[in-house]
Write a protein that holds these residues in place. Structure first.
Motif, short mmCIF file in Angstrom:
data_model
loop_
_atom_site.label_atom_id
_atom_site.label_comp_id
_atom_site.label_asym_id
_atom_site.label_seq_id
_atom_site.Cartn_x
_atom_site.Cartn_y
_atom_site.Cartn_z
N TYR A 64 5.34 9.47 -8.21
CA TYR A 64 4.72 10.72 -8.70
C TYR A 64 3.17 10.62 -8.98
N THR A 65 2.36 11.37 -8.07
CA THR A 65 1.06 11.39 -8.26
C THR A 65 0.52 12.30 -9.03
N THR A 66 -0.90 12.12 -9.40
CA THR A 66 -1.50 12.74 -10.28
C THR A 66 -1.97 14.27 -9.99
N ASN A 108 -1.82 1.92 -7.98
CA ASN A 108 -2.87 1.18 -8.65
C ASN A 108 -4.28 1.55 -8.47
N ASN A 109 -5.08 2.16 -9.13
CA ASN A 109 -6.33 2.72 -9.15
C ASN A 109 -6.21 3.78 -7.88
N GLY A 110 -5.30 4.64 -8.07
CA GLY A 110 -4.95 5.79 -7.16
C GLY A 110 -4.70 5.49 -6.06
N ILE A 111 -4.33 4.24 -5.60
CA ILE A 111 -3.81 4.02 -4.16
C ILE A 111 -2.28 3.61 -4.42
#
Length: 134
Positions: A64-66, A108-111
């Motif tokens: 689930y993405t931001t 992790n860190n948007g990846i």
């Protein structure tokens, strides 16, 4: 939280402290449903958000993405792909085919990272949980 006869799928991810996104196989038509599960009360409540295309099932964890998207590894037994949907609207947005059997996922860190079975086995071997292959 699932009606009797429905089978929990392979994909599960936390949205926040109150909600999970999960998959399950419908006992009515055999389709794979993607659902929102409210776990804040004494009894969890599940709401279907959308259904995967006919013949396709999930193969491992979803992300689930931001931005409110879900990325789900899927297969129909022949084709392997990553599908992206807008979670709240259920709108299909993207498909990319792959040769990997993805079973795990993390960000992790948007990846976003998807882990196939062989990579996971090599990791377990490296940390000594599983014996190395001869």
């Amino acid at each position: 939280f699932l009606q009797s006869g429905n089978a929990l799928g392979r994909s599960l991810t936390a949205i926040n402290d109150r909600y999970l996104a999960l998959t399950y196989v419908s006992s009515v038509d055999g389709s794979t449903k993607v659902a929102l599960c409210d776990v804040s009360g004494l009894t969890a409540n599940t709401t279907v958000m959308f259904t995967l295309p006919s013949g396709f099932s999930d193969t491992g964890d979803m992300i689930y993405t931001t931005q409110g998207k879900v990325i789900i590894p899927v297969t129909d037994g022949i084709t392997k792909a990553l599908y992206q949907y807008d979670f709240l609207s259920g709108t299909f947005e993207y498909s990319g085919t792959t040769t990997k059997d993805f079973h795990g996922a993390f960000a992790n860190n948007g990846i976003n990272y998807f882990i196939d079975f062989n990579s996971f086995r090599r990791f377990l071997q490296a940390i000594g949980v599983v014996e190395p292959d001869d």
